[in-house]
Design an enzyme around this catalytic site. Structure first.
Site, short mmCIF file in Angstrom:
data_model
loop_
_atom_site.label_atom_id
_atom_site.label_comp_id
_atom_site.label_asym_id
_atom_site.label_seq_id
_atom_site.Cartn_x
_atom_site.Cartn_y
_atom_site.Cartn_z
CB CYS A 130 27.01 2.60 15.33
SG CYS A 130 25.82 1.30 15.16
CB CYS A 146 30.75 -3.29 11.48
SG CYS A 146 30.05 -1.62 11.67
#
Length: 368
Positions: free
Chosen positions: A113, A210
């Protein structure tokens, strides 16, 4: 040391873009940026998976997090943008995560990410806004060396250091990035939030990946890659069948619990996962010992070095190792090293670079 944004000129002439998650860290960064007198803009990435919120940490937000980020921006009197990066995040992070698990690897999605959505797309957007810099709430330090080039160092508080996940940062990105919390402990950051009257001052930190806030990785992978749910054999190092499993998705290298095979002379651990044959290979703890690993996609932030300290897990201490020809050899055998993980190289507190573990080399241990 008080946080600084290391602006190249007068703060009044600067524009700081802050990556905001709705959490206390990025909110304090926005507050500190506003106190400099620069123009500040908060940006939140809204990342969804097929219409469902998938994130609650970093700059990956949805629902309450977006509301919290906007509330902080309103209180500070700064602009707030919300960007929908669903497709980019799904393709670059979630799908790769599922593919790695399906191939029997142990992925590190936070690194992917940072190397994609956060430090490529978000950084590009900040530059489009004419920003002087992009500030984030990561607990790392940006240090300018004697040669005038920026370096990336561990966060001052070892309990919060996030440098392991940022090894893919490029020098060009680092020149534009700022990490004002790198010298602070977390409790001091919360005190700053309370002093500023931010509603998120006591908001809990996220503990999981997440996009899997409940920690059930298998459920997500099975949904995206149903083939990982196919049953198969649990075999010993000699190939003998010891039992059956309910899908390779439920296993990772080093796992001991959940094997459900009894009658063994000593505890057994997952040593290897063969996705092609759907076999989960198990053996004694000694079989997990690794002498070295082949590393792919190495990124250097600092100068290349032969002798480095290497972290193979985010919470593991760095260990002495030697680099050469795309491989790392550990000074002493290591455990819990698996393909798909990141190998990150340090010189003391300074992050030099890192890459992805493609394969491991077994170590031979002397009998106890």
């Amino acid at each position: 040391m008080f946080p600084t944004f290391d602006l190249p000129g007068a703060a009044a002439d600067a524009r700081i873009v802050v990556a905001m998650s709705g959490g206390v860290d990025s909110s304090v960064v926005a507050c500190l940026a506003a106190e400099t007198g620069a123009e500040v803009i908060g940006v939140t990435l809204q990342l969804y998976d097929h219409g469902e919120a998938v994130a609650r940490s970093g700059t990956c937000c949805a629902g309450q997090d977006i509301y919290d980020a906007k509330t902080v921006c309103d209180r500070l009197g700064i602009a707030h943008y919300v960007l929908d990066y669903e497709s980019r995040f799904r393709e670059g992070v979630i799908d790769k995560f599922a593919d790695d698990y399906a191939a029997g690897r142990t992925p590190i999605p936070c690194s992917q990410c940072n190397q994609g959505v956060k430090f490529v797309d978000l950084l590009a957007f900040a530059r489009e806004l004419g920003a002087t810099c992009l500030a984030t709430g990561h607990y790392v330090r940006r240090v300018v060396g004697e040669d005038g080039k920026p370096q990336l160092w561990k966060g001052r508080d070892p309990r919060r250091d996030q440098s392991y996940f940022l090894y893919g940062t490029t020098l060009d990105q680092l020149d534009f990035l700022r990490f004002p919390l790198g010298d602070l402990p977390k409790d001091e950051v919360r005190k700053l939030a309370e002093k500023a009257g931010l509603e998120v001052a006591n908001k809990p930190d996220s503990q999981d990946i997440c996009f899997v806030p409940d920690g059930d990785y298998a459920r997500l992978v099975k949904k995206l890659r149903p083939e990982t749910e196919a049953p198969g054999d649990i075999v010993g190092l000699d190939g003998a069948v010891l039992g059956q499993h309910r899908g390779t998705v439920h296993y990772t290298i080093g796992q001991r619990r959940g094997l459900e095979i009894g009658g063994q002379a000593e505890p057994l651990y997952v040593v290897r996962i063969d996705a092609a044959t759907r076999q989960v290979v198990v053996g004694p703890k000694a079989a997990l010992a690794v002498a070295g690993a082949r590393i792919e996609d190495i990124n250097w932030i600092g100068e290349e070095q032969l002798l480095v300290e290497t972290k193979v897990r985010s919470l593991a201490p760095p260990v002495p190792a030697r680099l050469g020809q795309g491989a790392v050899r550990f000074e002493a055998p290591q455990f819990g090293v698996a393909p798909g993980q990141s190998a990150v190289f340090y010189d003391g507190d300074r992050l030099l670079g890192g890459g992805t573990i493609a394969a491991t080399e077994p170590a031979t241990l002397e009998p106890a």
